[in-house]
Design a protein around this motif. Structure first.
Motif, mmCIF file in Angstrom:
data_model
loop_
_atom_site.group_PDB
_atom_site.id
_atom_site.type_symbol
_atom_site.label_atom_id
_atom_site.label_comp_id
_atom_site.label_asym_id
_atom_site.label_seq_id
_atom_site.Cartn_x
_atom_site.Cartn_y
_atom_site.Cartn_z
ATOM 1 N N GLU A 1 0.817 -1.213 0.000
ATOM 2 C CA GLU A 1 0.000 0.000 0.000
ATOM 3 C C GLU A 1 0.852 1.265 0.000
ATOM 4 O O GLU A 1 0.415 2.314 -0.462
ATOM 5 C CB GLU A 1 -0.921 0.009 1.225
ATOM 6 N N ASP A 2 2.066 1.164 0.529
ATOM 7 C CA ASP A 2 2.903 2.352 0.698
ATOM 8 C C ASP A 2 4.094 2.424 -0.244
ATOM 9 O O ASP A 2 4.698 3.488 -0.388
ATOM 10 C CB ASP A 2 3.420 2.420 2.140
ATOM 11 N N ASP A 3 4.460 1.322 -0.873
ATOM 12 C CA ASP A 3 5.676 1.296 -1.687
ATOM 13 C C ASP A 3 5.654 2.337 -2.804
ATOM 14 O O ASP A 3 6.664 2.980 -3.098
ATOM 15 C CB ASP A 3 5.888 -0.095 -2.287
ATOM 16 N N LYS A 4 4.510 2.507 -3.423
ATOM 17 C CA LYS A 4 4.389 3.473 -4.520
ATOM 18 C C LYS A 4 4.623 4.894 -4.013
ATOM 19 O O LYS A 4 5.303 5.701 -4.664
ATOM 20 C CB LYS A 4 3.002 3.351 -5.159
ATOM 21 N N LEU A 5 4.071 5.194 -2.844
ATOM 22 C CA LEU A 5 4.249 6.518 -2.250
ATOM 23 C C LEU A 5 5.698 6.734 -1.825
ATOM 24 O O LEU A 5 6.261 7.817 -2.020
ATOM 25 C CB LEU A 5 3.324 6.681 -1.051
ATOM 26 N N LEU A 6 6.320 5.707 -1.257
ATOM 27 C CA LEU A 6 7.714 5.819 -0.823
ATOM 28 C C LEU A 6 8.647 6.032 -2.011
ATOM 29 O O LEU A 6 9.617 6.793 -1.925
ATOM 30 C CB LEU A 6 8.129 4.564 -0.053
ATOM 31 N N LYS A 7 8.353 5.363 -3.103
ATOM 32 C CA LYS A 7 9.146 5.546 -4.322
ATOM 33 C C LYS A 7 9.046 6.990 -4.798
ATOM 34 O O LYS A 7 10.052 7.624 -5.126
ATOM 35 C CB LYS A 7 8.647 4.593 -5.410
#
Length: 230
Positions: free
Chosen positions: A45-51
């Motif tokens: 859920e967060d990997d895209k935002l962290l990238k």
């Protein structure tokens, strides 16, 4: 019985509202760096935002510390040194895209603890577990386990190590702890992020590698009759 049911309904509603707010905030982000190489794998859920957070951070520091050469290593070194010495001027660095990402990061439960990360957060644990440099990982875990982890104590170990140039987990940690967390102290109502955008756009338009064209000197005509009296 009715009171218990009402309390349960109230809690469920609050949870639902919070989750919707978090999803809506993340959905509003325009992912500028979606086509770039992947960075970390911690939470689907967060990997895209962290990238997106990492690439936007790197864009900001490159435009601040090496706008001419666009050298990421040089920009990282300058940022880390200035961050440890508390000399980073966020007001002149943060782009509007970075601000949007920060607003989304703030909706992540218990991610920040004031102007630093919450080092007990599961996401932070994922980042530290995957740090490639064993010496840095050992130092990090030792500080966290003794409840003495801080930017000041971890900073010297970070400054003497350049593994962050090839470690997306460490890079993401630096971005979150030394950059985004510090934005909790900013008053964005007085910050002109559009001016920072314009500055970055100007940097990208200028070709600093282009050498000025040197016009060949024109030969000076010599008057054969000069100095002669006729």
């Amino acid at each position: 019985m009715n009171t218990r049911i009402l309390k349960l309904v109230y809690i469920l509603l609050i949870t639902l509202i919070f989750n919707c707010k978090e999803e809506n905030t993340t959905a509003l982000i325009k992912y500028k760096y979606a086509d770039q190489p992947e960075t970390v794998t911690c939470n689907t859920e967060d990997d895209k935002l962290l990238k997106e957070a990492l690439y936007s951070f790197e864009n900001d520091i490159i435009n601040t510390y090496d706008p001419q050469g666009k050298n990421k290593l040089r920009a990282y070194r300058a940022f880390v040194n200035n961050a440890i010495a508390n000399r980073v001027t966020l007001e002149s660095m943060v782009s509007s895209h970075t601000k949007t990402i920060f607003e989304a990061l703030k909706t992540k439960k218990n991610l920040f603890d004031g102007t630093q990360l919450n080092y007990d957060n599961k996401l932070v644990n994922c980042l530290s577990t995957n740090i490639k440099d064993q010496s840095l990982k050992t130092t990090f875990n030792a500080l966290v386990s003794t409840n003495s982890m801080s930017q000041q104590l971890f900073g010297p170990a970070l400054r003497s190590n350049t593994s962050y140039t090839r470690d997306p987990y460490l890079q993401t940690f630096i971005a979150l702890d030394y950059y985004y967390a510090k934005m909790n102290a900013l008053d964005f109502s007085t910050l002109d992020v559009n001016a920072n955008d314009q500055k970055q756009q100007s940097n990208n338009k200028i070709d600093f590698n282009k050498r000025p064209t040197i016009q060949p000197k024109q030969p000076v005509k010599v008057d054969d009759h000069a100095g002669h009296n006729h």
